[in-house]
Scaffold this motif. Structure first.
Motif, PDB file in Angstrom:
ATOM      1  N   HIS A 152       0.829  -1.189   0.000  1.00 11.72           N
ATOM      2  CA  HIS A 152       0.000   0.000   0.000  1.00 11.72           C
ATOM      3  C   HIS A 152       0.872   1.251   0.000  1.00 11.72           C
ATOM      4  N   PRO A 153       0.471   2.259  -0.757  1.00 10.86           N
ATOM      5  CA  PRO A 153       1.355   3.425  -0.898  1.00 10.86           C
ATOM      6  C   PRO A 153       1.650   4.170   0.393  1.00 10.86           C
ATOM      7  N   SER A 154       0.816   4.022   1.414  1.00 20.10           N
ATOM      8  CA  SER A 154       1.075   4.877   2.566  1.00 20.10           C
ATOM      9  C   SER A 154       1.511   4.090   3.790  1.00 20.10           C
TER      10      SER A 154
ATOM     11  N   GLU B  48     -16.543   3.701   7.810  1.00 16.34           N
ATOM     12  CA  GLU B  48     -15.158   4.131   7.677  1.00 16.34           C
ATOM     13  C   GLU B  48     -14.479   4.196   9.046  1.00 16.34           C
TER      14      GLU B  48
ATOM     15  N   VAL C 248      -3.945   6.536   8.083  1.00 10.66           N
ATOM     16  CA  VAL C 248      -2.830   6.943   7.244  1.00 10.66           C
ATOM     17  C   VAL C 248      -2.039   8.068   7.910  1.00 10.66           C
TER      18      VAL C 248
ATOM     19  N   ASP D 126     -17.653  -7.700 -12.594  1.00  9.78           N
ATOM     20  CA  ASP D 126     -18.875  -7.793 -13.382  1.00  9.78           C
ATOM     21  C   ASP D 126     -18.548  -7.192 -14.745  1.00  9.78           C
TER      22      ASP D 126
ATOM     23  N   VAL E 141     -19.796   5.046  -9.616  1.00  5.46           N
ATOM     24  CA  VAL E 141     -20.387   4.024  -8.752  1.00  5.46           C
ATOM     25  C   VAL E 141     -20.310   2.659  -9.418  1.00  5.46           C
ATOM     26  N   MET E 142     -20.603   2.642 -10.710  1.00  5.21           N
ATOM     27  CA  MET E 142     -20.554   1.368 -11.432  1.00  5.21           C
ATOM     28  C   MET E 142     -19.131   0.816 -11.441  1.00  5.21           C
TER      29      MET E 142
ATOM     30  N   TRP F 199     -18.271  -0.599  -8.054  1.00  3.56           N
ATOM     31  CA  TRP F 199     -18.952  -1.845  -7.711  1.00  3.56           C
ATOM     32  C   TRP F 199     -18.476  -2.990  -8.600  1.00  3.56           C
TER      33      TRP F 199
ATOM     34  N   LYS G  77     -12.316  -3.942  -2.668  1.00  3.26           N
ATOM     35  CA  LYS G  77     -12.774  -3.124  -1.544  1.00  3.26           C
ATOM     36  C   LYS G  77     -12.346  -1.674  -1.694  1.00  3.26           C
ATOM     37  N   TYR G  78     -11.149  -1.488  -2.183  1.00  2.00           N
ATOM     38  CA  TYR G  78     -10.680  -0.108  -2.361  1.00  2.00           C
ATOM     39  C   TYR G  78     -11.570   0.626  -3.360  1.00  2.00           C
TER      40      TYR G  78
ATOM     41  N   LEU H 234     -14.659  -0.047  -4.112  1.00  6.23           N
ATOM     42  CA  LEU H 234     -15.996   0.143  -3.565  1.00  6.23           C
ATOM     43  C   LEU H 234     -16.018   1.321  -2.598  1.00  6.23           C
ATOM     44  N   LEU H 235     -15.031   1.350  -1.708  1.00  4.44           N
ATOM     45  CA  LEU H 235     -14.974   2.460  -0.757  1.00  4.44           C
ATOM     46  C   LEU H 235     -14.831   3.783  -1.504  1.00  4.44           C
TER      47      LEU H 235
ATOM     48  N   ALA I 176     -15.788   4.458  -4.508  1.00  4.81           N
ATOM     49  CA  ALA I 176     -17.020   4.795  -5.207  1.00  4.81           C
ATOM     50  C   ALA I 176     -18.074   5.301  -4.234  1.00  4.81           C
ATOM     51  N   LEU I 177     -18.158   4.688  -3.061  1.00  3.70           N
ATOM     52  CA  LEU I 177     -19.142   5.138  -2.070  1.00  3.70           C
ATOM     53  C   LEU I 177     -18.859   6.564  -1.652  1.00  3.70           C
ATOM     54  N   ARG I 178     -17.592   6.809  -1.354  1.00  5.81           N
ATOM     55  CA  ARG I 178     -17.223   8.175  -0.984  1.00  5.81           C
ATOM     56  C   ARG I 178     -17.604   9.137  -2.084  1.00  5.81           C
TER      57      ARG I 178
ATOM     58  N   GLU J  68      -5.003   8.516  -3.059  1.00  7.49           N
ATOM     59  CA  GLU J  68      -4.043   7.444  -3.308  1.00  7.49           C
ATOM     60  C   GLU J  68      -3.555   6.794  -2.028  1.00  7.49           C
TER      61      GLU J  68
ATOM     62  N   GLU K 272      -4.917   6.417   0.801  1.00  8.92           N
ATOM     63  CA  GLU K 272      -5.847   5.645   1.605  1.00  8.92           C
ATOM     64  C   GLU K 272      -6.450   4.513   0.796  1.00  8.92           C
ATOM     65  N   LEU K 273      -6.851   4.833  -0.403  1.00 10.95           N
ATOM     66  CA  LEU K 273      -7.632   3.875  -1.180  1.00 10.95           C
ATOM     67  C   LEU K 273      -6.881   3.432  -2.421  1.00 10.95           C
ATOM     68  N   VAL K 274      -5.569   3.522  -2.395  1.00  9.19           N
ATOM     69  CA  VAL K 274      -4.735   3.168  -3.532  1.00  9.19           C
ATOM     70  C   VAL K 274      -5.058   4.070  -4.715  1.00  9.19           C
TER      71      VAL K 274
ATOM     72  N   PHE L 100     -26.366   3.099  -4.147  1.00 10.97           N
ATOM     73  CA  PHE L 100     -25.564   3.269  -2.946  1.00 10.97           C
ATOM     74  C   PHE L 100     -25.925   2.215  -1.906  1.00 10.97           C
TER      75      PHE L 100
ATOM     76  N   MET M 152     -25.331  -1.444  -3.122  1.00  9.46           N
ATOM     77  CA  MET M 152     -23.927  -1.842  -3.134  1.00  9.46           C
ATOM     78  C   MET M 152     -23.448  -2.276  -1.764  1.00  9.46           C
TER      79      MET M 152
END
Lengths: 380, 323, 190, 169
Positions: free
Chosen positions: A30-32, A46, A365, B75, B127-128, B131, B136-137, B139-140, B142-144, B214, B216-218, D70, D73
């Protein structure tokens, strides 16, 4: 009856119906995570509900190696511990061994050691600030810090011929005196650097977003920090004014004037302020070292074969990350019987769980960044 | 026959606009890299062409030739549609933007409203993508992103109401005409501030680049994307910057109208203003850290929402009393 | 953030006692007063004050630790380091070593316990939370098990490693699981 | 020309709706619904009601459906795919559908609602239907408009209260 029950059930469950806790792997790529650290986070939305660190990806058995080679041969291995601040690791090792032998080191060597150790502190803190700021999204600070770190590495190259794993010190002093060019360039750097710190601070210290991202995040009280054996800027950020350079002075630190900065709240922001101030103080120390640098030899008489008396010593120095110590057991032979490296990153990382629980992923992070770990020394 | 001619003219206009926009968007990436590089005391791209001028083209060729990876557990259909869903709205919005008094693709009664509506579709692609990647990264991220864009769309829309009340029309041309004397940014500074902040959030730019944070979520919702599909997300981001900047120019800075005693064609004025606003976008990226998710929401609902409401109220009051 | 510079030089408390009594005599007395017979040995390398060592009876370790942490004349609140050493020739081959530091008195103390093979050392996590990872490390690399540790797992090596590399009988070449019979090489460059 | 587009959009709506009810994967169904909304917006444009088309896209497609997605998902879609999709309600559903079709037939056969025939505004021929809509909303239909907004406000407060109760204590 039924309605009462259902409403209480809603209140009791903190998790929304139909959602599940998310387990996220941060790292080891992971980058961080700043190296090969793997943090396993359990998230509710979260919010972090559990955290476990998986370390050891960089474990090279350095302690075992140390038990099987001579005291001198181990110096390059210390470079690979805290490779961000290699001279600091060198210094910890040579001072520990010298304590075992009871040698008297010439003053010039002491001063040069302090000088180089402060440069290594600056280089380490610069790397920390760069990556920490990048973690929180401030990209420019990252490159600015690397600009100055490049100068420090060039300085190391001038003095010792290497940039990262410098192998700076020898038992009994230095391998040879540093060239005059190194001293001139050091002076140049020391004159220029405080302004550059000002530049970083312009971008961060009063920045509202930076404040929001760091203030009140990852708070740890002084008592908790001590209880968790945290050392270095993390401990000082919580308000404990303890610096081994001051409490148990080594090298030339008894003769140098500097301030040990401390924070108040023990949050990410205070750790940031502490490290920034430490860079300023390091610059002051460098100025003093250069001004006071005595003439004379840089090494004491060192016998050809080095055999210490049997016994055990523990000696630690103030590494940029915290207390960096060596516990040496000697059986009177040429190789140590037991080499224990007291790793600041390893111990400080042990406190991570306490810091992140209940926080948000984004804060994890920032908190990992504020602990400032280097995995080479954490995993050994 | 007439219909056919009209269609041909329209198609030519569309082709011109699309071509110019695509090129500009590609060079926007170059511009961003150069500007940030110089702020950070480095040079940026220097190898491809003079001062790296051909870099965007090289990048494009590289992205075209890259292997197009679709993750095994993804998908597939949604995964493929997602980048298109992001890019298409970004380009459709150009159809109602007036680039000068005479050059535009079409004039719609509901011009600005059309832009708002279409831009709200962009969130679908994100969002698509999040999903469909089955990661997971993603999805998170996209949700944000969905939460962020939905909330900030509200402020974006409300911040435009002030200038629209002054202009008395949704038609982009008429809005520009209404600013013949004074740009609305002077009448509506509050609205502009809110609009600009919301625009940053809508386009996922620093300091609101959480969906693709980047560290946090790559890489957020497009973590799993590669090759041309990734390029689509990338282009869409810059196309959106262009659109929001254009809206800002049109609604707050008088569109193609310049200072009367400097004789410059309308589209030059337009380009100049657009460039200035885009520069601020890029400048901010080099300066600011990133907000946290909950802070972003707090900023939106507790600061910008009351502000924008007060602005609408004040505008209404002033208009009722004095105009 | 920074306030005025502290005075340079040594703080009081560490140096003067060294001349007459062996260092840590006062601490030994302090512990003996509370828990008689728990201090087995006392030593210091070259009589250095910061190398004072007390060997504590294995079962009394947590009590002695709490006492040293809380007593006003000791206040060893920081567990600076926790490690072990392996002496295969001795009757109790595992020495677990605790380095303590007292902020109030600027003083260091080394505690030691000696354990048999397979004997459980009482965990000090309840006394100093920082011992958590360090005890895991000792468990990982020496195979010393700690009684009362909340989460005793391997930490540096993989879960399935199966042996303990920092033991002296661990081979230097090949994979660690292999039984190694050659004596340890001692001489270099001769 | 308009007729061509009308049939295009109508076919799109029917196709997308069919997709929506037949897809096992909820996300696919939701996305098909979005498609149907977009085609509907196209019909509105053909009818000269650009504003309604914009609202259709902005609110339904861009707002509500995103919220749907939302929440979908966050759930485990994989389980839903494996669930039985038939509920032995086909007879009931058929009856309801026939009833609806009959109603539509009757209404359209009479040439629409009488009220709609007596409408003074001719949509598509107005100077701009935003203005038309605004005037109607704030004059003729002011009361229903206000009632609707109060209703929405109540719903919003209710939602906040429900969500808040879980956070505190």
């Amino acid at each position: 009856m039924f309605e009462v029950e259902s409403s209480t059930r809603i209140e009791r469950s903190s998790v929304m119906p139909g959602t599940e806790e998310l387990i996220i792997n941060m790292g080891p790529q992971h980058p961080s995570t700043h190296g090969v650290l793997r943090v396993i986070l359990r998230l509710d939305g979260e919010t972090v509900t559990d955290c476990d660190c998986d370390i050891g990806f960089l474990h090279r058995g350095t302690e075992k190696i140390g038990e099987n080679i001579t005291y001198t041969m181990f110096i390059p291995y210390t470079d690979r511990l805290d490779y961000i601040a290699a001279p600091s690791s060198n210094l910890a090792w040579v001072t520990a061994v010298e304590k075992l032998f009871g040698w008297e080191i010439p003053m010039r060597a002491h001063y040069i050691r302090s000088l180089v150790a402060e440069f290594s502190r600056i280089s380490s803190h610069l790397l920390w600030l760069a990556t920490h700021a990048l973690d929180i999204g401030a990209m420019t600070v990252f490159l600015w810090c690397f600009r100055e770190r490049e100068m420090v590495l060039d300085l190391f190259e001038t003095a010792f011929g290497a940039r990262l794993t410098v192998n700076a010190f020898r038992l009994g002093g230095l391998f040879q005196d540093v060239p005059q060019k190194f001293l001139d360039l050091s002076q140049e750097f020391a004159d220029l650097f405080p302004g550059r710190i000002g530049d970083y601070e312009t971008l961060l210290t009063d920045n509202r977003i930076w404040l929001q991202r760091t203030r009140g995040i990852g708070v740890i009280s002084a008592d908790d920090a001590i209880d968790l054996s945290l050392t270095g800027p993390v401990l000082r950020g919580s308000g404990v004014r303890w610096d081994i350079r001051r409490a148990e002075p080594y090298a030339a630190y008894p003769y140098l004037d500097f301030v040990v900065p401390v924070g108040e709240n023990g949050d990410v922001y205070d750790r940031y302020l502490v490290r920034i101030e430490e860079m300023r103080q390091s610059t002051r120390i460098i100025q003093q070292c250069l001004a006071q640098l005595p003439k004379g030899p840089v090494s004491c008489k060192v016998p050809r074969t080095i055999k210490p008396p049997a016994g055990e010593v523990y000696h630690s120095i103030e590494n940029p990350k915290g207390e960096f110590g060596f516990y040496l057991v000697s059986d009177g032979s040429e190789t140590p019987y037991r080499v224990r490296i007291r790793p600041p990153s390893f111990v400080n990382l042990g406190g991570l769980k306490k810091l992140v629980l209940g926080g948000l992923v984004a804060d994890v992070v920032a908190i990992i960044g504020s602990i400032d770990i280097v995995l080479g020394e954490c995993d050994r | 026959m007439e219909i056919a001619a009209e269609a041909v003219i329209a198609l030519v206009k569309i082709a011109v606009v699309l071509g110019v926009v695509s090129l500009v968007v590609a060079y926007l990436t170059y511009l961003e890299r150069k500007i940030i590089a110089h702020i950070q005391q480095r040079l940026g791209p220097m190898r491809v062409g003079w001062h790296g001028l051909l870099q965007p083209i090289a990048d494009g060729v590289k992205l075209f030739l890259k292997e197009d990876i679709i993750p095994d557990k993804a998908d597939k259909v949604v995964f493929v549609i997602a980048p298109i869903m992001v890019l298409v709205p970004a380009f459709v919005e150009y159809s109602v933007l007036p680039f000068s008094s005479t050059f535009y693709i079409t004039q719609v009664n509901i011009g600005i409203f059309f832009i708002l509506a279409v831009s709200s579709l962009g969130v679908f692609g994100i969002v698509m993508a999040g999903w469909a990647s089955n990661s997971k990264y993603s999805l998170l991220g996209a949700l944000r992103s969905a939460a962020q864009m939905l909330s900030y769309e509200i402020f974006l829309g409300f911040s435009l109401i002030g200038p629209l009340m002054l202009a008395g029309s949704l038609n982009m041309q008429k809005i520009v005409e209404a600013q013949s004397d004074v740009w609305f940014v002077f009448y509506q500074p509050l609205a502009f501030v809110v609009f600009f902040i919301a625009a940053l959030a809508e386009t996922n730019r620093v300091p609101f680049d959480l969906p693709e944070a980047e560290t946090e979520l790559v890489a957020g919702f497009h973590t799993e994307y590669s090759g041309m599909k990734f390029a689509f997300f990338f282009l869409a981001e810059y196309a959106n910057i262009m659109v929001t900047s254009s809206v800002a120019v049109t609604l707050f800075f008088g569109g193609w109208k310049g200072i009367s005693w400097i004789p410059l064609p309308g589209f030059v004025w337009y380009a100049l203003k657009l460039g200035a606003i885009i520069f601020v976008f890029i400048w901010l990226r080099a300066t600011l850290p990133r907000y946290r998710y909950d802070q972003l929401m707090r900023l939106g609902w507790k600061f910008m929402f009351p502000l924008v409401m007060a602005n609408i109220f004040l505008t209404g009051l002033v208009k009722y009393l004095f105009l | 953030m920074p306030d005025e510079a502290q005075s340079n030089g040594q703080e009081e408390g560490s140096a003067p006692a060294a001349a007459q009594a062996p260092p840590a005599q006062d601490l030994r007395e302090l512990v003996e007063r509370e828990y008689a017979g728990t201090i087995l040995e006392q030593s210091a390398y070259k009589d250095m004050a910061d190398e004072a060592t007390l060997v504590v009876r294995l079962d009394a370790l947590p009590q002695v630790g709490s006492l040293l942490r809380d007593h006003p004349s000791a206040r060893f609140r920081l567990l600076s380091d926790l490690t072990a050493a392996h002496f295969p020739a001795e009757e109790r081959p595992f020495h677990v070593v605790y380095h303590l530091y007292s902020f109030d008195h600027n003083r260091r103390l080394r505690l030691k316990v000696k354990a048999h093979e397979g004997e459980q050392v009482p965990s000090v996590v309840s006394v100093w939370s920082g011992a958590n990872w360090m005890e895991r490390e000792v468990f990982d690399l020496f195979g010393v098990s700690f009684k009362g540790h909340p989460d005793l797992r391997r930490i540096l090596l993989p879960e399935d490693w199966g042996s303990h590399p920092l033991r002296k009988d661990y081979p230097l070449e090949g994979r660690g699981e292999r039984v190694y019979t050659k004596p340890r090489r001692k001489e270099y460059g001769e | 020309m308009e007729l061509v587009f009308f049939y295009l959009f109508a076919a799109g709506i029917v196709g997308a709706s069919l997709l929506m009810v037949t897809r096992a994967n909820v996300i696919h169904a939701a996305l098909s619904l979005v498609l149907a909304f977009l085609f509907m917006a196209g019909l509105f444009v053909l009818a000269g009601a650009e504003f309604l088309a914009g609202v259709q896209i902005l609110i339904y497609a861009g707002g509500i459906m995103v919220l749907y997605l939302f929440s979908i998902m966050l759930m485990n879609v994989g389980v839903a795919v494996r669930l039985r999709q038939w509920h032995r309600q086909s007879a009931l559903a058929l009856a309801a559908a026939l009833l609806l079709a009959a109603e539509v037939w009757v209404v359209l056969g009479r040439g629409g609602y009488p009220a709609a025939q007596a409408w003074s505004w001719r949509l598509g021929q107005t100077p701009g239907n935003v203005e038309a809509l605004g005037q109607v909303l704030y004059t003729k239909f002011l009361f229903p408009f206000e009632v609707a907004s109060v209703l929405l406000l109540a719903a919003m407060i209710g939602a906040i209260v429900l969500a808040k109760r879980q956070i505190t204590r």
